[in-house]
Motif scaffolding. Sequence first.
Motif, mmCIF file in Angstrom:
data_model
loop_
_atom_site.group_PDB
_atom_site.id
_atom_site.type_symbol
_atom_site.label_atom_id
_atom_site.label_comp_id
_atom_site.label_asym_id
_atom_site.label_seq_id
_atom_site.Cartn_x
_atom_site.Cartn_y
_atom_site.Cartn_z
ATOM 1 N N ASP A 64 12.575 29.896 4.492
ATOM 2 C CA ASP A 64 12.477 30.193 5.780
ATOM 3 C C ASP A 64 13.236 31.608 5.985
ATOM 4 O O ASP A 64 12.626 32.281 7.179
ATOM 5 N N LEU A 68 9.598 33.890 7.894
ATOM 6 C CA LEU A 68 9.413 34.037 9.276
ATOM 7 C C LEU A 68 8.722 35.614 9.420
ATOM 8 O O LEU A 68 7.914 35.988 10.166
ATOM 9 N N VAL A 84 17.691 33.148 11.225
ATOM 10 C CA VAL A 84 17.428 31.687 10.726
ATOM 11 C C VAL A 84 18.289 31.132 10.362
ATOM 12 O O VAL A 84 18.480 29.936 10.722
ATOM 13 N N HIS A 329 13.532 23.823 10.171
ATOM 14 C CA HIS A 329 12.455 24.112 9.383
ATOM 15 C C HIS A 329 11.130 24.033 10.330
ATOM 16 O O HIS A 329 10.117 24.802 10.205
ATOM 17 N N VAL A 332 10.884 27.046 12.467
ATOM 18 C CA VAL A 332 10.446 28.344 11.763
ATOM 19 C C VAL A 332 9.006 28.334 11.488
ATOM 20 O O VAL A 332 8.232 29.215 11.586
#
Length: 347
Positions: A64, A68, A84, A329, A332
């Motif tokens: 993640d 992104l 993140v 998650h 994201v």
Amino acid sequence: MDVTTAVPAEARETLRAVVVRPAWVVHGALVVPFLFGFDPPLALQYLPLAASVAVLGLPHGAVDHLALERSRGEPPTRRGMLLVGGLYAVLGGAYLALWYLAPVASFVLFVAITWVHWGQGDVYALVAVEGVDHLRTRGQRALAAAVRGGLPMLVPLLSYPGQYREVAALLVGRFGVTAADLAPLFAPGTRLALGAGFAGLTLTALGLGAARGGLGAPGWRVDALETALLWAYFLAVPPVLAIGVYFCLWHSVRHIARLALVDPGAARALDRGAWPAALARFARDAAPLTLVSLVFLGGFYLLVPVRPTDLPETVGLYLVLIAVLTLPHVVVVSLMDRAEGVWSAGQ
């Protein structure tokens, strides 16, 4: 960006061949023995979930911090990774605290979050990999997501309420409480109403898709086939085994395919059919945070009020960790959806 046309045809064919079609075969093949009364030992049923700690399951969310920015067509930056990381710390930390304060409510929230997340994952696969043309509006895609997420989360409750309840008890039991508050959910009348309502939702989604795309449309046939397959699969296969296999070989591999498509090096490999090279790049990217998550799981073992003493209880603890990680998650992935135009269909 229109995600329905953004994926090159060569990459689509590769992913259909190595991700989508093999999952159909595995899930379809698992249905057959259970139709004839197959009853494997419970310890064996837990093995796919246990394996997901290191293989596909937990690692699929460990990129993640890179995904992104890649989904926006940008190279990962330290700032993006820190943002993140902060998201995981704040949302994951808050949800972890909620497990200690209200375990039963946290379990219900876990089911709801997973319902949303697994649904959005399948919608991405339908529009980006299969290139379906019958999910033409946001409303249709939301309806498809509700159906796809509900298949693994709700259908097992209809045919295996006892094991579903046992799994709930394994999770909340790590915090010294029982799943007694969930008892009404397992009553025959409740399950009948839920099953009838969800069947109606499924038929509505497929019927609307047929009206928009036509019964002969290849994309609609794929959607209908997968939906029917998953209905049969989650009705026939016990939840512990069914979810373990689905988590690894359906949901996680589809998300890993998505991660490969936003990684320029992996995407080039997919374009030329070199999927092992794309998988190797994913494994390299996922390894550091997968190891961090495993260390956290070890610390979590020491901090829960009731420590696990066998494989099912250990898997229950692991599922709490998965729950804590799933909330950030989902945020994201939702931001990736926005960047890639997954919900940019017409109104």
